[in-house]
Design a protein around this motif. Sequence first.
Motif: not given
Length: 97
Positions: A44-56, A28-32
């Motif tokens: 922890f403090t939010y830095l970024a997120d992404g709606r698409g999968q990331v591969f390397n 669904n989503v990732y967060k850093v």
Amino acid sequence: SIISAPGNGATVSGVFSLIGTASHEQFNVYKVEFAPGADAGSGFTYLADGRGQVFNGALANVDSRSLANGPWTFQLTVVDLTGNYPDPCRVTINVQN
């Protein structure tokens, strides 16, 4: 979820990218997020997120000049379509500006 670079214990300065993989069969989503100290388990403090999968690839860009020198823990959490998530991947990175 994997943060592959910078590696655990690496020293960074200036702007750098967190590289890794954020994937799940029901992605669904990732967060850093980040927290002060080595091996932090909370705060922890939010830095970024992404709606698409990331591969390397790039998960987030970090401007370490906004962080105090010393160890920081970065974590990557992948959330699935049901809102569940496995344990986050954490790495400790030393900031030296």
